[in-house]
Scaffold this motif. Structure first.
Motif, short mmCIF file in Angstrom:
data_model
loop_
_atom_site.label_atom_id
_atom_site.label_comp_id
_atom_site.label_asym_id
_atom_site.label_seq_id
_atom_site.Cartn_x
_atom_site.Cartn_y
_atom_site.Cartn_z
N HIS A 190 10.28 10.95 0.98
CA HIS A 190 9.32 11.36 0.37
C HIS A 190 8.55 10.88 -0.77
O HIS A 190 9.17 10.18 -1.42
CB HIS A 190 9.60 12.85 -0.05
CG HIS A 190 10.18 13.81 0.84
ND1 HIS A 190 9.14 14.41 1.86
CD2 HIS A 190 11.35 14.33 1.34
CE1 HIS A 190 9.80 15.13 2.70
NE2 HIS A 190 11.10 14.80 2.61
N LEU A 191 7.19 10.71 -0.89
CA LEU A 191 6.53 10.13 -1.79
C LEU A 191 6.85 10.75 -3.15
O LEU A 191 6.99 11.80 -3.46
CB LEU A 191 4.97 10.58 -1.58
CG LEU A 191 4.13 9.35 -2.21
CD1 LEU A 191 4.30 7.94 -1.70
CD2 LEU A 191 2.65 9.71 -1.93
N ASP A 192 6.89 9.52 -4.21
CA ASP A 192 7.31 10.02 -5.56
C ASP A 192 6.66 8.88 -6.29
O ASP A 192 6.15 7.96 -5.83
CB ASP A 192 8.84 10.14 -5.74
CG ASP A 192 9.80 8.89 -5.42
OD1 ASP A 192 9.06 7.68 -5.42
OD2 ASP A 192 10.94 9.08 -5.30
N ALA A 193 6.98 9.07 -7.47
CA ALA A 193 6.35 7.96 -8.49
C ALA A 193 6.77 6.49 -8.23
O ALA A 193 6.14 5.59 -8.32
CB ALA A 193 6.62 8.47 -9.99
N ALA A 194 8.08 6.27 -7.77
CA ALA A 194 8.49 5.13 -7.64
C ALA A 194 8.03 4.48 -6.48
O ALA A 194 7.47 3.28 -6.25
CB ALA A 194 10.04 5.17 -7.26
N SER A 195 7.73 5.48 -5.19
CA SER A 195 6.92 5.01 -4.13
C SER A 195 5.81 4.48 -4.39
O SER A 195 5.36 3.34 -3.93
CB SER A 195 6.79 6.20 -3.07
OG SER A 195 8.04 6.83 -2.77
N LEU A 196 4.69 5.19 -5.06
CA LEU A 196 3.69 4.85 -5.66
C LEU A 196 3.80 3.47 -6.47
O LEU A 196 2.81 2.54 -6.10
CB LEU A 196 2.90 5.76 -6.39
CG LEU A 196 2.50 7.17 -5.64
CD1 LEU A 196 1.78 8.16 -6.84
CD2 LEU A 196 1.53 6.66 -4.82
N ALA A 197 4.72 3.16 -7.17
CA ALA A 197 4.69 2.04 -7.94
C ALA A 197 5.34 0.85 -7.22
O ALA A 197 5.50 -0.26 -7.63
CB ALA A 197 5.66 2.20 -9.23
N LYS A 198 5.79 1.25 -5.98
CA LYS A 198 6.34 0.07 -4.97
C LYS A 198 7.51 -0.51 -5.70
O LYS A 198 7.60 -1.81 -5.69
CB LYS A 198 5.48 -0.97 -4.64
CG LYS A 198 4.25 -0.26 -3.85
CD LYS A 198 3.19 -1.37 -3.48
CE LYS A 198 2.08 -0.49 -2.46
NZ LYS A 198 0.91 -1.28 -2.60
N ALA A 199 8.38 0.40 -6.57
CA ALA A 199 9.72 -0.26 -7.15
C ALA A 199 10.49 -0.64 -6.47
O ALA A 199 11.54 -1.32 -6.68
CB ALA A 199 10.14 0.95 -8.18
#
Length: 194
Positions: free
Chosen positions: A50-59
């Motif tokens: 699921h999309l989360d902040a880490a996903s958006l940041a490509k961490a």
């Protein structure tokens, strides 16, 4: 021509949506010489978190690569075939996770002074939608079809078609009848791009 085949059911071989999406793909393979098919099992081997902040940041580089592949698969496809069972009146969360990877501002849509504009053109989406009960769109209980039409329309895709099988859990006879009707609809689909 390229076809992207997505399965989202958690039921594996017992899944009606998987059987119907496979039948749609088989129809296209029969009718379109040289068709290239990419299959992604979003409830299995090709699951996306699921999309989360880490996903958006490509961490996470591995997750970022999976997200980039999902978007690239979608953009390269002429036709997208989706097996979409109804879970609790909506789409599976696995399908929502994929949609979160393809709805990318500046790539598949953009905001303008006149409102949002879809940037994806010339694709056809065919959804094999399955329902355990009776959930016609006009009942107000079906959020699968309206949601998917909205999402793909937002991205610029107007050619969205549904092959549905309803009331699959009502009785064995109803299940057989619904799947036979859905197969007849698949047989009637023209195999061509949007």
């Amino acid at each position: 021509m390229k076809l992207l085949h997505l399965d989202t059911s958690i039921l594996g071989q017992r899944s009606a949506s998987r059987a119907l999406s496979a039948a749609i793909v088989a129809r296209w393979q029969r009718d379109v010489p040289g068709l290239e098919v990419i299959h992604r099992d979003l409830a299995g081997l090709h699951a996306l978190p699921h999309l989360d902040a880490a996903s958006l940041a490509k961490a996470d580089p591995a997750e970022a690569a999976r997200s980039a592949r999902a978007l690239a698969d979608f953009l390269a496809a002429d036709v997208v075939v989706i097996g979409a069972p109804m879970y609790n009146f909506g789409i599976p969360s696995q399908l929502k996770a994929w949609i979160d990877r393809i709805a990318v501002a500046g790539t598949t849509f953009r905001y303008t002074a006149n409102g949002p504009e879809g940037l994806v053109r010339g694709k056809r989406v065919i959804v094999a939608a399955t329902y355990g009960g009776r959930h016609p769109v006009e009942s107000g209980r079906n959020f699968v079809e309206p949601y998917l039409r909205q999402v793909f329309g937002f991205l610029g895709i107007d050619a969205v078609e549904f092959v549905s099988a309803e009331a699959l859990n009502v009785s064995p006879e109803q299940r057989t009848q619904a799947l036979e009707s859905a197969q007849a609809a698949i047989d009637a689909l023209p195999a061509r791009a949007a």
